[in-house]
Design an enzyme around this catalytic site. Structure first.
Site, short mmCIF file in Angstrom:
data_model
loop_
_atom_site.label_atom_id
_atom_site.label_comp_id
_atom_site.label_asym_id
_atom_site.label_seq_id
_atom_site.Cartn_x
_atom_site.Cartn_y
_atom_site.Cartn_z
N TYR A 93 16.11 -64.98 49.85
CA TYR A 93 16.22 -64.37 48.69
C TYR A 93 16.82 -65.29 47.38
O TYR A 93 17.85 -65.93 47.74
CB TYR A 93 17.09 -63.11 48.58
CG TYR A 93 17.13 -62.14 47.33
CD1 TYR A 93 16.33 -60.88 47.63
CD2 TYR A 93 17.86 -62.45 46.34
CE1 TYR A 93 16.40 -60.14 46.57
CE2 TYR A 93 18.00 -61.46 45.28
CZ TYR A 93 16.90 -60.09 45.32
OH TYR A 93 17.15 -59.50 44.28
N TYR A 136 9.25 -61.35 41.97
CA TYR A 136 10.66 -61.23 41.99
C TYR A 136 10.61 -59.46 42.34
O TYR A 136 10.71 -58.74 41.56
CB TYR A 136 11.64 -61.32 40.95
CG TYR A 136 12.88 -60.78 41.09
CD1 TYR A 136 13.71 -61.01 42.39
CD2 TYR A 136 13.57 -60.09 40.14
CE1 TYR A 136 15.03 -60.61 42.50
CE2 TYR A 136 15.16 -59.68 40.28
CZ TYR A 136 15.54 -60.00 41.38
OH TYR A 136 16.89 -59.64 41.41
#
Ligand SMILES: [Zn+2]
Lengths: 398, 153
Positions: free
Chosen positions: A297, A348
């Site tokens: 991430y 995202y």
């Protein structure tokens, strides 16, 4: 399974991902669909990929204050019997792997048989993380930060990364290599929002500062879309049309007083995986050298540096040497990283697109396929608390 | 209002800090209004604690006492912010935020702005002194704690 194996408390090999699906990914505010419709589309796509009747879903799991609520989904989809509805505490993407772990735990404990894990986001509809608005009073953690202009996530995390760079001599080039890897892989991925928009060193170097040490390209995008997967007990994994991908382990949480505000965590210069990474490896019975490909991430590239080091891929002092573009490329770099483009360049989706990409890697169908793909890792939400992580594997790894 | 705008490090209009509805941090914010830096120190086991909590994390004594400390410390980390994340910062230009560690209070840390040239070089470990900044015409009024390099005094 014998009695001893049944008594062992683990997720290892007990559940499998049999379907994945996502909507088109959009720039933030660009989705033609409302958020709930995006969630439905992703869930139906995942069910289609699995070849399962959506009415057979009996659980929903999500994270980060997901707004597409389980009972509304169950009503909309005609769920025959809702048996599990779990939400992971914590904002951001720290829960993207925890949501899978919670769904897996529900299945293994006998609470549910077919759980959808998902995330849906329409930021034009609901605002986004990266922008503070209005004049208002504020209390709690934000009261110690926002009046000083420490408002949005880049500003909340830049000081943490700066401290880590100071303690371990990490250079800007290490952060840059992570951004370049994500953008490189996105150029092969038609789903990626940054498909057809390559990044090179000079473009990175010339990009504006957001908050030093973060350039524009060190920061994740803001997007609209939804992504989902279908999780079933391992015994049922072969009833479905795709190659099953097994959960080998997952871990959630953070170490001693990581949540001490404001910026008072004892291990400040950390991605919060000091206790969580060892838990993951212990459950999976694996170590860093067994991992062929990693999706980590990228809220910010600096968090990726810390998180990879805390997962044992290199020592912090080796970051500059390890984090070179050629080492992070699929198919044959030392550690192919963020092979769909990740938060920086695919979408995202608060990290859930990373979970789907790890499934694709183990299936062998990524647009940037790693050569070693029997074990794939996902690392969720560095620097927040709680964080989470996940190891997925092929049948051969069981 | 306008004179206040010139005297403050960042423009008016940013979120106004207030204590939580349960009053947990009220002594801290009230202290800043009187040019005093208040931090929790457990009366039972002497552990320092910041931000505040209703319990001492070491010995579990409830309601840790508030103690005034000297607003002096050293820079633990820093950032120069360029992107305006709030409408009132749109024309403002870069500014500095620092994380200050206070060794004489259990090395608790607090965030503030570093006064002076926003483009100055910053050394982690540099000694800093607190500077109270009062926003008296704000509704409600509040005070902040900024920092400046001790070497600049
Ligand atoms: Zn105590």
């Amino acid at each position: 399974m014998n009695a001893a194996a049944r008594a062992e408390r683990t997720l290892r090999g007990r559940v499998a991902v049999v379907g994945i699906g996502e909507t088109d990914y959009y720039r933030h505010g660009a989705s033609p669909d409302p958020e709930f419709k995006l969630a439905l589309k992703a869930i139906l796509a995942a069910c289609g990929d699995a070849g399962i009747d959506p009415r057979d879903i009996d659980g929903f799991a999500s994270y980060s204050e997901e707004r597409s609520e389980a009972s509304r989904l169950a009503a909309a989809l005609g769920t025959r019997r809702l048996r599990a509805a779990t939400m992971q505490w914590g904002g951001g993407g720290g829960g993207c792997c925890a949501a899978v772990a919670n769904a897996a735990a529900s299945i293994i404990a006998g609470l549910a048989d077919c759980v959808v894990v998902f995330r849906s986001l329409a930021q034009g509809q609901y605002g986004r993380f990266g922008q503070a608005t209005g004049i208002d009073t504020i209390s709690g953690e934000k009261a110690y930060l926002m009046p000083y202009g420490v408002l949005a996530p880049p500003q909340r995390f830049a000081m943490r990364v700066r401290r880590y760079m100071h303690e371990h001599g990490v250079k800007q080039e290490a952060l840059r290599a992570i951004a370049l890897a994500s953008y490189h892989h996105a150029q092969s991925n038609p789903r990626a929002v940054m498909y057809g928009k390559p990044l090179d060193e000079s473009k990175y170097d010339a990009s504006r500062w957001i908050a030093e040490p973060f350039h524009l390209y060190d920061c994740c995008m803001e997007n609209d879309g939804a992504a989902a997967l279908v999780l079933v007990p391992a015994e049922r994994a072969k009833e479905f049309k795709n190659t099953p991908v097994y959960v080998l382990g997952a871990a959630v949480g953070s170490g001693y007083r990581t949540g001490a505000i404001p910026h008072n965590s004892p291990r400040y210069a950390s991605a919060s995986f000091d206790t969580v990474a060892p838990d993951l490896y212990a459950m999976a019975g694996l170590g860093p050298s067994d991992v062929g490909v990693v999706q980590c991430y990228e809220n910010f590239t600096g968090g990726v540096v810390m998180a990879l080091a805390e997962h044992g891929f290199f020592k912090p002092e080796e970051a500059n040497e390890f984090l070179k573009f050629e080492n992070l490329m699929a198919p044959s770099g030392r550690l192919p990283l963020n092979t769909s483009g990740g938060n920086l360049a695919e979408c995202y989706m608060h990290g859930f697109e990373l979970v789907l990409e790890a499934v694709r890697q183990v299936r062998g169908v990524s647009t940037s396929q790693a050569k070693r793909n029997d074990v794939a890792m996902v690392i969720g939400g560095p620097m927040v608390t709680p964080v989470s992580n996940l190891l997925l594997g092929s049948e051969a790894t069981l | 209002m306008s004179s206040n705008r010139r005297l403050t490090y960042l423009p008016d209009g940013l979120p106004i800090p207030v204590a939580e509805p349960d009053g947990l941090s009220a002594p801290y914010w009230a202290g800043l209004r009187r040019n005093r830096l208040m931090v929790q120190r457990c009366g039972h086991c002497t552990t320092w604690q910041f931000g505040p909590e209703w319990i001492c994390h070491r010995c579990y004594a409830f309601d840790p006492e508030w103690t005034e400390i000297d607003p002096q410390g050293r820079i633990f980390s820093w950032e120069r912010v360029w992107h305006p994340s709030h409408p009132v910062l749109k024309q403002h230009g870069p500014y500095l935020a620092v994380l200050v560690e206070i060794p004489h209070a259990g090395s608790v840390r607090m965030v503030g702005n570093l006064l002076g040239d926003p483009m100055q070089n910053i050394s982690i470990g540099a000694q800093v002194e607190g500077v109270f900044e009062h926003h008296l015409s704000s509704d409600p009024p509040y005070s902040l704690l900024h920092w400046r390099l001790s070497s600049a005094l």
